[in-house]
Design an enzyme around this catalytic site. Structure first.
Site, PDB file in Angstrom:
ATOM      1  N   CYS A 443      39.036  46.519  35.153  1.00 54.96           N
ATOM      2  CA  CYS A 443      39.311  46.090  36.529  1.00 54.96           C
ATOM      3  C   CYS A 443      40.746  45.605  36.702  1.00 54.96           C
ATOM      4  O   CYS A 443      41.446  46.013  37.638  1.00 54.96           O
ATOM      5  CB  CYS A 443      38.308  45.020  36.962  1.00 54.96           C
ATOM      6  SG  CYS A 443      38.381  43.455  36.055  1.00 54.96           S
ATOM      7  N   HIS A 497      36.252  39.283  37.630  1.00 59.98           N
ATOM      8  CA  HIS A 497      36.404  40.635  38.163  1.00 59.98           C
ATOM      9  C   HIS A 497      37.443  40.623  39.264  1.00 59.98           C
ATOM     10  O   HIS A 497      37.621  39.626  39.981  1.00 59.98           O
ATOM     11  CB  HIS A 497      35.074  41.146  38.715  1.00 59.98           C
ATOM     12  CG  HIS A 497      35.097  42.605  39.076  1.00 59.98           C
ATOM     13  ND1 HIS A 497      35.295  43.600  38.146  1.00 59.98           N
ATOM     14  CD2 HIS A 497      34.964  43.240  40.277  1.00 59.98           C
ATOM     15  CE1 HIS A 497      35.272  44.779  38.744  1.00 59.98           C
ATOM     16  NE2 HIS A 497      35.062  44.585  40.043  1.00 59.98           N
ATOM     17  N   HIS A 509      37.739  49.585  42.853  1.00 63.87           N
ATOM     18  CA  HIS A 509      37.693  48.780  41.632  1.00 63.87           C
ATOM     19  C   HIS A 509      37.141  49.602  40.472  1.00 63.87           C
ATOM     20  O   HIS A 509      36.569  50.678  40.658  1.00 63.87           O
ATOM     21  CB  HIS A 509      36.864  47.510  41.836  1.00 63.87           C
ATOM     22  CG  HIS A 509      35.382  47.744  42.002  1.00 63.87           C
ATOM     23  ND1 HIS A 509      34.424  46.891  41.514  1.00 63.87           N
ATOM     24  CD2 HIS A 509      34.678  48.744  42.610  1.00 63.87           C
ATOM     25  CE1 HIS A 509      33.222  47.330  41.814  1.00 63.87           C
ATOM     26  NE2 HIS A 509      33.344  48.445  42.477  1.00 63.87           N
TER      27      HIS A 509
END
Length: 532
Positions: A443, A497, A509
């Site tokens: 990510c 994240h 993402h």
């Protein structure tokens, strides 16, 4: 510090390495180079030859990049699949000849820096002088063995330069053809090739035309030619018309080094200017002149040449009558020639050839040959690791086949850069400012790449989601704008994240192991930060 070596050797300079791309930069709107080269002389005789790029002769009329009737126009210029289709597609059987559209100089031929199965995978770029206007034509999706020209080669319109292939993220065998006003590697302006060559749209291979991509509406297909004024002035057109000259990021090195590094990138295709810049930073941190530090072992100048090695490789490249290891021009071009020779010396040793070449520069080619790889010397191993890590920060994002920054699009370009990699596998620890690594992104690797690419290399994020949360300013999630970073999966150390807000409650993402880069709804509890 001494280094064990065999054969020719150079010593690592005493300067401490600067690790680029692992700490946050100041935020704010980046300065993105745009059309830095808008005018070339139409008469290349006499003094015009003094400027690199000025020696590109004026081209004759533009021609079709294929023989008439051999291909079918299948997709046009404009928005497509959430991104921008920068050219026109001409479908034809694998092996169909691709022709140079203009007279010019080949500045790139081979890998587009994206890896197998990604983007163009392979391309050719030709820089041309069109009545004093710098123009690049781009040809993509060929197989590696279907490219018949080399960087630095002069070509004429109609010359057979490559064969149609089906490499990269291609949906079928075709030529992807682009036309760039102001230079492809210089951050110029892509325009619809049909505006300068209407015959492209008329190619039907002797059969009915295949419909254009359904995602592209007529209103989205603009044939307007919009030229944007240059945001910076440069005497050498930032490497226009010079093989390898456009690979160096704008403003990444001291100004006095830039023209020499661009020229050095043309010495051989294997050693580019960004690698040489990272090496100069590591060797002596760009220090030069009679008062520059000398290593304890006697290595001299910005490239830290040992006297014995300089005696063999040092040449008077700046034309002042003296081969001086403290001269920028002499040192940088000699460094490039030496690195190119080392690359050939270790060509049969297994491993990454660039890493092996760096090891040979530091410890000597004899040590690399003896150990059949990077020698087990801590100094050499650190030297290689630091330079390879820093190289991406000196690399012009325009020199990759994918995303091209555009000065008018601002923060939203972060979304465009990330969307270029939709479908790329999630790889834990993968990716960074140089693009995917290990086959993909995690990510924060994706956000690091997208922000760095969108800012033309001016903004580098820290590597982890927790560290990226400390950059920029927080904005209420309901006021997030496309290009803002969005953070979730909160824990004691911060967010676990990060993604890129793309509008309408969506984000781009890299989700988790076993998944791919995707565009999906925001997760509950996410917060937003503006980093550009």
């Amino acid at each position: 510090m001494s280094v064990r070596r065999a054969g020719k050797a150079l010593l690592l300079g005493g300067a401490a390495a600067v690790v680029i791309g692992t700490s946050a930069c100041s935020v704010g709107a980046p300065v993105i180079p745009r059309d830095p080269c808008r005018v070339l002389p139409t008469d290349t005789s006499g003094s015009a030859e003094t400027a690199p790029g000025a020696s590109v002769p004026v081209s004759g009329p533009i021609q079709l990049p294929v023989r008439p009737g051999t291909t079918t126009h299948t997709s046009g210029f404009g928005p497509r699949w959430g991104g921008q289709h920068q050219g026109d597609d001409l479908a034809g059987p694998v092996g169909t000849p691709i022709l140079a559209a203009l007279d010019g100089v080949v500045v790139a031929a081979g890998s587009s820096g994206e890896g197998p199965g990604v983007g163009f995978e392979n391309w050719v770029i030709i820089d041309s002088n069109v009545d004093g206007s710098p123009v690049s034509t781009v040809y993509g999706h060929m197989f590696a063995d279907g490219i018949h020209v080399s960087p630095g080669q002069r070509v004429t319109a109609g010359e057979h330069i490559a064969d149609i292939g089906n490499a990269g993220s291609s949906t079928g065998a075709h030529l992807h053809f682009e036309y760039w006003q102001g230079g492809r590697l210089q951050g110029g302006t892509p325009i619809d090739p049909v505006t300068v060559l209407p015959e492209i749209a008329q190619q039907n291979g002797g059969a009915a035309l295949i419909a254009d991509d359904p995602h592209t509406s007529d209103s989205e297909r603009s044939s307007d030619v919009q030229l944007v004024a240059a945001s910076r002035s440069t005497a050498d057109c930032s490497g226009f018309g010079m093989a390898g000259g456009g690979n160096l990021a704008f403003g990444a090195v001291p100004a006095e080094f830039e023209p020499w590094l661009r020229r050095a990138g043309a010495v051989c295709p294997e050693i580019d200017s960004a690698l040489l810049a990272a090496q100069l930073q590591q060797e002596n941190n760009f220090r030069h002149g009679p008062n520059a530090p000398v290593s304890p072992a006697g290595a001299v100048g910005p490239a830290q040449f040992m006297p014995g090695t300089w005696a063999t490789w040092g040449k008077d490249h700046d034309g002042d009558g003296t081969a001086d290891p403290n001269s920028i021009g002499d040192a940088v071009i000699s460094q490039a020639h030496f690195m190119c020779a080392l690359y050939q010396d270790i060509s049969e040793v297994p491993g990454d050839p660039i890493e092996l070449t760096l090891a040979a520069y530091n410890a000597g080619p004899g040590a690399v040959l003896l150990h059949r790889g990077i020698p087990p010397y801590a100094e050499t191993q650190n030297y290689v690791a630091k330079i390879t890590a820093a190289r991406a920060a000196f690399t012009n994002p325009n020199s990759r086949g994918r995303f091209m920054p555009n000065a008018s699009d601002g923060n939203g370009q972060v979304v465009a850069a990330a969307r270029e990699y939709l479908g790329t596998p999630y790889v834990w620890g993968g990716g960074g400012i140089g693009g995917p690594s290990g086959g993909g992104f995690d990510c924060s690797g994706l956000t690091s790449f997208a922000v760095h690419a969108a800012s033309a290399g001016k903004v580098s994020l820290p590597r982890t989601s927790e560290q990226q949360w400390t950059v920029g300013v927080e904005v209420p999630i309901e006021k997030a704008q496309p290009g803002d970073l969005v953070f979730g999966s909160w824990g004691p150390a911060g967010p676990g994240h990060v993604g890129i807000y793309s509008g309408n409650g969506q984000m781009v993402h890299a989700p988790t192991t076993g998944d791919v880069v995707t565009e999906a709804p925001l997760q509950p509890g996410m917060k937003a930060r503006r980093v550009m």
